[in-house]
Design an enzyme around this catalytic site. Structure first.
Site, mmCIF file in Angstrom:
data_model
loop_
_atom_site.group_PDB
_atom_site.id
_atom_site.type_symbol
_atom_site.label_atom_id
_atom_site.label_comp_id
_atom_site.label_asym_id
_atom_site.label_seq_id
_atom_site.Cartn_x
_atom_site.Cartn_y
_atom_site.Cartn_z
ATOM 1 N N LYS A 168 -1.666 -0.484 -25.016
ATOM 2 C CA LYS A 168 -2.642 -0.745 -25.759
ATOM 3 C C LYS A 168 -1.211 -1.123 -26.540
ATOM 4 C CE LYS A 168 -7.456 1.436 -25.797
ATOM 5 N NZ LYS A 168 -6.963 1.568 -24.182
ATOM 6 N N THR A 216 -3.548 5.379 -22.109
ATOM 7 C CA THR A 216 -3.365 4.392 -21.186
ATOM 8 C C THR A 216 -1.920 3.865 -21.767
ATOM 9 O OG1 THR A 216 -4.846 2.954 -23.313
ATOM 10 C CG2 THR A 216 -6.094 3.297 -21.118
ATOM 11 N N TYR A 254 0.757 -1.415 0.132
ATOM 12 C CA TYR A 254 0.462 0.416 -0.043
ATOM 13 C C TYR A 254 0.752 1.076 0.106
ATOM 14 C CZ TYR A 254 -4.630 -1.154 0.522
ATOM 15 O OH TYR A 254 -6.137 -1.559 0.544
ATOM 16 N N ARG A 311 -2.136 -3.416 -17.986
ATOM 17 C CA ARG A 311 -3.448 -2.083 -18.063
ATOM 18 C C ARG A 311 -2.957 -0.755 -16.232
ATOM 19 N NH1 ARG A 311 -6.136 -5.575 -21.040
ATOM 20 N NH2 ARG A 311 -8.185 -3.043 -21.265
ATOM 21 N N ASP A 355 -6.644 12.849 -25.834
ATOM 22 C CA ASP A 355 -6.878 11.022 -25.100
ATOM 23 C C ASP A 355 -6.106 10.855 -26.299
ATOM 24 O OD1 ASP A 355 -7.003 8.568 -24.441
ATOM 25 O OD2 ASP A 355 -9.457 8.833 -23.813
ATOM 26 N N GLU A 383 -0.789 4.956 -0.858
ATOM 27 C CA GLU A 383 -1.296 6.394 -0.797
ATOM 28 C C GLU A 383 -0.140 7.042 -0.013
ATOM 29 O OE1 GLU A 383 -2.176 3.377 0.831
ATOM 30 O OE2 GLU A 383 -4.858 3.318 0.568
HETATM 31 N N1 DSN Z 1 -11.731 0.404 -24.663
HETATM 32 C C1 DSN Z 1 -11.076 0.276 -25.915
HETATM 33 C C2 DSN Z 1 -10.683 0.332 -27.127
HETATM 34 O O1 DSN Z 1 -10.893 -0.508 -27.812
HETATM 35 O O2 DSN Z 1 -10.870 0.908 -27.557
HETATM 36 C C3 DSN Z 1 -10.808 2.299 -25.012
HETATM 37 O O3 DSN Z 1 -11.732 1.917 -23.866
#
Ligand code: DSN
Length: 434
Positions: free
Chosen positions: A237, A234, A61, A243, A207, A63
């Site tokens: 990807k 994110t 933890y 993630r 984004d 925080e």
């Molecule tokens: N689920 C993602 C996508 O496939 O683009 C975005 O949140």
């Protein structure tokens, strides 16, 4: 060596203590190894990421932020979070980085709450034109708190007409304008958006969740180079990390963003995830990753051109990034869900998707969306993209031909065998439960 050999010892224990979950894990390894993954938001993480996600950092933890935590024992967690923040700033040329958001929606919500007040207006891209749920779709909780207005791309070119965006912004006077998408195959005019945001006095946010890895690899434009106030991405990807989510912003917004993430939105950060983000941000600075990012775009062009040559109807007429959207209803007379199911049977995984101004429902939309980050990560190149396009065309033309689907399933399996998933190179088929 660590004191505990996480992988094999832990897997052996799991096999005994929870055979059902172990079995699902083995089957998922097989599914990922033997199928062609084209969902453009998915990827195969760097193998190092598995080591950190399965490490003792999971137990801690933390925080707060480095040097200012609410619990003791932070000498190693402070180290990894500082490394993750410094590497994020270096990779994206950002003044400030927060690496604690648990994932994409949480990171975007944290930005909204950091910079805006309830009732403020946010302008984002229309969902059917490529925008994302977290940019203000009425079904989300955020739509109960903020007001949203949307801009669209032109059909069929996909161009975003900045005169229309400007007029809409002057009418709505948003407090924040968002560039970003999950299914828009074109680049943005970031400089043009900056001018509009300046004119209406709005924060400007990008984004780049889908594009983060391609920006890190230097093959797509970086909105922060155009004076954006905030950029979110994110990490799982095109970046090939765990993630997670990151917020990058101007220095003067850093304190507000940090406070909004913790304690505003979240409690304990996931330190195993942050350790893996730190390593990911080191690996994306290598020459081999830069070559990967370049190949993702080369492969997307090869796939798009072969599909166009075969008569497919590509939304916006092509792609400038890693993803492609096809109008399957117009080109092949089938809805996206029928296409998704047929392709899956042949070992090609992608997702059904709405097309601009789709009148069909989201579970039975008019198109499909797919992209090249995952096949490129396993080493596939243009020859494989052309072969995949050929198989896709056959399937889209005859989605109920089960004999053909079964034959193509053997072909996709054979192709996948030649390109092992990173980290699963030594997978032993005999270890897979029946
Ligand atoms: N689920 C993602 C996508 O496939 O683009 C975005 O949140």
């Amino acid at each position: 060596m660590t004191n505990f050999t996480y992988s094999q010892a832990a897997l052996d224990r799991l096999q005994t203590s929870d055979a059902e979950i172990f079995d699902a894990l083995m089957h998922e390894e097989t599914r990922q190894s033997e199928g062609i993954e084209l969902i453009p938001s998915e990827n195969y993480c760097f193998p190092e990421v598995y080591a950190l996600l399965g490490s003792v950092f999971n137990n801690k933890y933390s925080e707060g932020y480095p040097g200012r935590r609410y619990y003791g024992g932070q000498e190693n967690t402070d180290r990894i979070e500082n490394l993750a923040r410094d590497r994020a700033k270096a990779v994206f040329r950002a003044e400030h980085a927060n690496v604690q958001p648990l994932s994409g929606c949480a990171m975007n919500e944290a930005v909204d709450f950091a910079l805006l007040n309830p009732g403020d207006m946010i302008m984002g891209m229309d969902l059917s034109h490529g925008g994302h749920l977290s940019h203000g779709h009425p079904v989300t909780n955020m739509a109960k708190i903020f007001k949203y207005t949307r801009y669209k791309s032109e059909v069929p070119s996909g161009v975003i007409d900045l005169d229309k965006v400007r007029a809409a912004a002057l009418a709505a006077m948003p407090k924040m304008i968002i560039c970003g998408h999950s299914s828009y195959p074109r680049e943005y005019d970031y400089a043009g958006f900056r001018k509009i945001a300046d004119e209406v006095g709005a924060y400007l946010m990008a984004d780049v969740s889908h594009l983060g890895g391609l920006i890190a690899g230097g093959v797509l434009q970086n909105p922060l180079d155009f004076g954006f106030d905030v950029m979110t991405t994110t990490t799982h990807k095109s970046l090939r990390g765990p993630r997670g989510g990151m917020i990058l912003c101007k220095k003067e917004l850093g304190a507000k963003i940090d406070k909004s993430v913790f304690p505003g939105m979240q409690g304990g950060p996931h330190m195993h995830q942050i350790a893996a983000i730190a390593t990911t941000l080191k690996l994306v600075q290598t020459d081999s990753y830069k070559a990967y990012a370049k190949q993702v775009l080369v492969n997307a062009q090869a796939l798009a051109q072969a599909l166009l040559a075969g008569g497919a109807n590509l939304v916006t007429g092509g792609t400038e990034n890693h993803l492609i959207v096809i109008n399957t209803l117009a080109g092949f007379g089938i809805s996206g869900d029928i296409a998704e199911t047929a392709l899956d049977k042949a070992g090609i995984t992608l997702n059904k998707n709405v097309i601009p101004d789709d009148t069909a429902p989201p579970m039975k939309p008019s198109g499909i969306r797919f992209g090249t980050p995952a096949p490129t990560a396993r080493g596939m190149g243009e020859a494989e993209m052309k072969a995949i396009a050929g198989m896709m065309l056959q399937i889209l033309r005859a989605p109920t031909d089960e004999t053909m689907l079964a034959k193509l399933r053997e072909e996709t399996r054979a192709m996948c065998k030649r390109f092992p998933v990173p980290g699963l190179e030594n997978m032993q088929p005999k270890a897979i439960a029946a």
